[in-house]
Write a protein that holds these residues in place. Structure first.
Motif, PDB file in Angstrom:
ATOM      1  N   GLU A 157       0.827  -1.205   0.000  1.00 44.89           N
ATOM      2  CA  GLU A 157       0.000   0.000   0.000  1.00 44.89           C
ATOM      3  C   GLU A 157       0.863   1.256   0.000  1.00 44.89           C
ATOM      4  N   ALA A 160       2.100   1.829  -3.567  1.00 45.83           N
ATOM      5  CA  ALA A 160       1.025   2.322  -4.429  1.00 45.83           C
ATOM      6  C   ALA A 160       0.671   3.772  -4.092  1.00 45.83           C
ATOM      7  N   HIS A 161       0.555   4.070  -2.804  1.00 45.74           N
ATOM      8  CA  HIS A 161       0.183   5.422  -2.379  1.00 45.74           C
ATOM      9  C   HIS A 161       1.250   6.432  -2.787  1.00 45.74           C
ATOM     10  N   GLU A 164       0.945   7.094  -6.469  1.00 49.96           N
ATOM     11  CA  GLU A 164      -0.244   7.896  -6.744  1.00 49.96           C
ATOM     12  C   GLU A 164       0.009   9.359  -6.417  1.00 49.96           C
ATOM     13  N   ILE A 187      -7.453  -8.011  -0.390  1.00 52.41           N
ATOM     14  CA  ILE A 187      -8.215  -7.138  -1.293  1.00 52.41           C
ATOM     15  C   ILE A 187      -9.597  -7.723  -1.563  1.00 52.41           C
ATOM     16  N   TYR A 207      -4.585   0.900  -8.335  1.00 53.41           N
ATOM     17  CA  TYR A 207      -4.772   1.562  -7.040  1.00 53.41           C
ATOM     18  C   TYR A 207      -5.295   2.978  -7.271  1.00 53.41           C
ATOM     19  N   GLU A 208      -6.407   3.302  -6.599  1.00 48.12           N
ATOM     20  CA  GLU A 208      -6.979   4.640  -6.733  1.00 48.12           C
ATOM     21  C   GLU A 208      -7.678   5.030  -5.441  1.00 48.12           C
ATOM     22  N   GLN A 211      -7.818   2.446  -2.652  1.00 47.73           N
ATOM     23  CA  GLN A 211      -8.474   1.170  -2.935  1.00 47.73           C
ATOM     24  C   GLN A 211      -7.729   0.418  -4.049  1.00 47.73           C
ATOM     25  N   PHE A 212      -7.511  -0.893  -3.829  1.00 48.91           N
ATOM     26  CA  PHE A 212      -6.928  -1.747  -4.851  1.00 48.91           C
ATOM     27  C   PHE A 212      -8.037  -2.435  -5.652  1.00 48.91           C
TER      28      PHE A 212
END
Length: 233
Positions: A157, A160-161, A164, A187, A207-208, A211-212
Motif C-alpha cells: 500500500e 502504491a500510495h 499515486e 483485497i 490503485y486509486e 483502494q486496490f
C-alpha cells in the motif's frame, strides 16, 4: 491529471529450492539457469512498459529477478529501484529449508485434515494457516498472522500510495508466491488460497484513492511474448 497507478507484481524466478521441492520462506537460494532464462523472457515481454519505479523484497532471489528484468528494459538504468523487507515471503521458522512435504504434511494434521488436498478443498483461512505454522515451528521464529498482515499490506500500500501521490503510473514489484496470494485475499476475501502462482507470473493491481482493484492474476503472457521476441532476434 494523474495517470492510473498500476502495480505489476511478479513472483520471482524459479530457484534451486523451487526445483527440488524445498520450502524457502526467509531462507534463500539463487535462480537456476532455467529460472534466469524465463526471467530474461519476462524482461523482454515487459521492456516497453513505462515503469516509473521498481521494488523487490530484500531476499536474494527477488533482487536477482528484478535486476534481470531491468537489464532487459529499454529504460532499465533510469528506473529507480529499491528493496523492502515488508514484501518478503512468509517465515516458516524451523520448517524453512525443509522439503515441501514436511510443511504440507504437518500443517494439515495440526488443522485436523487428512492431507494437503483435503485441507485445500476445505478452504482454510490464511489466519488458520499462520497459526498452524506457528504450532509446527519448533524454533519460535514463525510470524503471527497479525504481523504478516500488517507488514504485507503496509508494504504494497505504501508503494502504491507513494506512486499515486507522485503522478501515478506503473510500478514493478518482485515478491513471493504466498505473499502475493495473501495480498490478494486482503483485497478480495472471496478468493481461494492461490499457493500455485507460477514463477515469473505477473499479477496486476490498480490503485486509486486508497483502494486496490485486481486486474489479472498469475499472468504468464509476458513470458510468452518475450520468448517470441527472443526468437525473432
Amino acid at each position: 491529471m494523474n495517470k492510473p497507478t498500476t502495480l505489476y507484481i511478479i513472483r520471482h524466478g524459479k530457484t534451486m529450492f523451487n526445483t527440488i521441492g524445498r520450502t524457502q520462506g526467509w531462507s534463500d537460494t539463487p535462480l537456476t539457469k532455467e529460472g534466469e532464462e524465463v526471467i530474461h523472457y519476462l524482461g523482454l515481454g515487459l521492456k516497453e512498459v513505462d515503469f516509473k519505479e521498481a521494488y523487490s523484497s530484500d531476499s536474494g532471489r527477488a533482487m536477482q529477478t528484478a535486476r534481470i528484468i531491468l537489464q532487459e528494459h529499454q529504460k532499465g538504468a533510469a528506473i529507480p529501484y529499491g528493496t523492502d523487507s515488508r514484501i518478503r515471503e512468509w517465515c516458516f521458522g524451523s520448517l524453512d529449508g525443509g522439503y515441501d512435504g514436511e510443511l504440507w504434511g504437518v500443517v494439515p494434521r495440526i488443522l485436523a485434515f487428512n492431507n494437503y488436498e483435503d485441507m485445500m478443498t476445505n478452504r482454510i483461512s490464511y489466519k488458520e494457516l499462520a497459526n498452524a505454522i506457528i504450532a509446527a515451528d519448533t524454533a519460535n521464529w514463525a510470524e503471527p498472522y497479525e504481523k504478516i498482515r500488517e507488514r504485507v499490506w503496509s508494504g504494497f500500500e505504501d508503494m502504491a500510495h507513494r506512486r499515486e501521490q507522485n503522478g501515478g503510473g506503473n510500478v514493478m514489484i518482485v515478491s513471493h508466491g504466498l505473499t502475493i496470494s495473501f495480498l490478494l485475499s486482503l483485497i478480495d476475501t472471496s478468493l481461494p488460497m492461490q499457493i500455485g502462482l507460477e514463477n515469473g507470473s505477473v499479477t496486476k493491481l490498480t490503485y486509486e484513492n486508497g483502494q486496490f482493484t485486481i486486474d489479472t492474476v498469475n499472468d504468464t503472457q509476458y513470458i510468452d511474448n518475450g520468448r517470441a521476441i527472443s526468437l525473432e532476434r
